[in-house]
Design an enzyme around this catalytic site. Structure first.
Site, short mmCIF file in Angstrom:
data_model
loop_
_atom_site.label_atom_id
_atom_site.label_comp_id
_atom_site.label_asym_id
_atom_site.label_seq_id
_atom_site.Cartn_x
_atom_site.Cartn_y
_atom_site.Cartn_z
N THR A 44 0.85 -1.18 0.00
CA THR A 44 0.00 0.00 0.00
C THR A 44 0.89 1.23 0.00
O THR A 44 1.90 1.28 0.69
CB THR A 44 -0.96 0.01 1.21
OG1 THR A 44 -1.73 1.22 1.18
CG2 THR A 44 -0.23 -0.13 2.54
N GLU A 45 0.52 2.22 -0.80
CA GLU A 45 1.41 3.36 -1.05
C GLU A 45 1.69 4.20 0.19
O GLU A 45 2.69 4.93 0.23
CB GLU A 45 0.86 4.25 -2.15
CG GLU A 45 -0.45 4.91 -1.83
CD GLU A 45 -1.00 5.70 -3.01
OE1 GLU A 45 -0.70 6.90 -3.13
OE2 GLU A 45 -1.72 5.10 -3.82
N ASN A 46 0.82 4.13 1.19
CA ASN A 46 1.06 4.92 2.40
C ASN A 46 2.09 4.26 3.33
O ASN A 46 2.43 4.83 4.36
CB ASN A 46 -0.25 5.17 3.16
CG ASN A 46 -0.97 3.89 3.54
OD1 ASN A 46 -1.09 2.99 2.73
ND2 ASN A 46 -1.45 3.81 4.77
N GLY A 47 2.61 3.08 2.94
CA GLY A 47 3.72 2.50 3.69
C GLY A 47 3.45 1.19 4.38
O GLY A 47 3.60 1.08 5.60
N SER A 86 8.14 3.83 0.66
CA SER A 86 7.12 3.22 -0.19
C SER A 86 7.28 3.67 -1.64
O SER A 86 7.26 2.85 -2.57
CB SER A 86 5.73 3.61 0.33
OG SER A 86 4.73 3.07 -0.51
#
Length: 217
Positions: A44-47, A86
């Site tokens: 997930t791009e938020n980490g 990320s």
């Protein structure tokens, strides 16, 4: 329901050992349908890396969520990290596939996914990085908008997020492969006819002879 159907079909694209980014909305629901015996590393791009199905009611951790602020379940060996790390993964070409939603896609693989007419938005977020940084791009969306208008266009009418990047389109009615010369219809959802798809798809479909119905288990 169309959303669940699309999510199940997305999961059929997961292959053992793949690193896959799941975008906000329908794509995140595919985490609930990872094929048995397949080890896929969801990002997930938020980490976050290596998460699984949506947690059951009362079992979620408010500090662990995906980019859409939905609760996620971290699997053994999973990790959380800052956004800079990320996007270093994404921009560095380390993600095998991203699955994103869209407002429009066209027959040349262009995608418009961020600007909704009449609404004020802050911008496209990390979508541009994902679409250019990941090795394969799948768009998951309903075949038409709420007014019944085609979302697979001959040419996108909304501002583009990225040009010529889409490899596959999965809708509640069909699956398309996007090639250099245009759209190829590969599968039909049960109960959907080729004539219906031609009527509801503005983009030109290049193959009009053979179709296969999707079987989702």
């Amino acid at each position: 329901m169309p959303r669940n159907y699309i999510a199940r079909r997305i999961a059929k694209e997961f292959k053992d050992g793949m690193y896959v980014n799941l975008g906000i909305g329908i794509p995140t629901e595919s985490a609930n349908y990872i094929p048995e015996g397949t080890r896929v590393f969801l990002q997930t791009e938020n980490g976050g890396l290596m998460f699984g199905p949506k947690p059951k009611r009362g079992e979620s951790n408010p500090d662990i969520a995906n980019a859409g602020a939905e609760p996620i379940t971290m699997l053994p060996g999973g990790a959380v990290f800052d956004v800079a790390t990320s996007f270093a993964m994404i921009r560095g070409g380390h993600i095998d596939m991203t699955v994103v939603g869209a407002l429009e896609v066209d027959e040349t693989g262009n995608i418009a996914s961020w600007k909704i007419p009449g609404k004020l938005l802050t911008g496209m977020g990390g979508a541009m990085d994902l679409l250019y940084g990941c090795k394969r791009v799948i768009v998951a969306m309903t075949h038409t908008d709420k007014h019944g208008n085609p979302k697979i266009r001959k040419k996108c009418t909304l501002p583009l997020t990225a040009a010529g990047v889409v490899d596959m389109i999965i809708t509640d009615k069909a699956v398309f492969r996007v090639a250099e010369d245009g759209l190829y219809l590969e599968e039909l959802a049960p109960g959907v006819t080729a004539a219906e798809i031609e009527q509801l798809t503005e983009g030109t479909i290049l193959n009009i002879i053979e179709w296969e119905h999707i079987e989702i288990t």
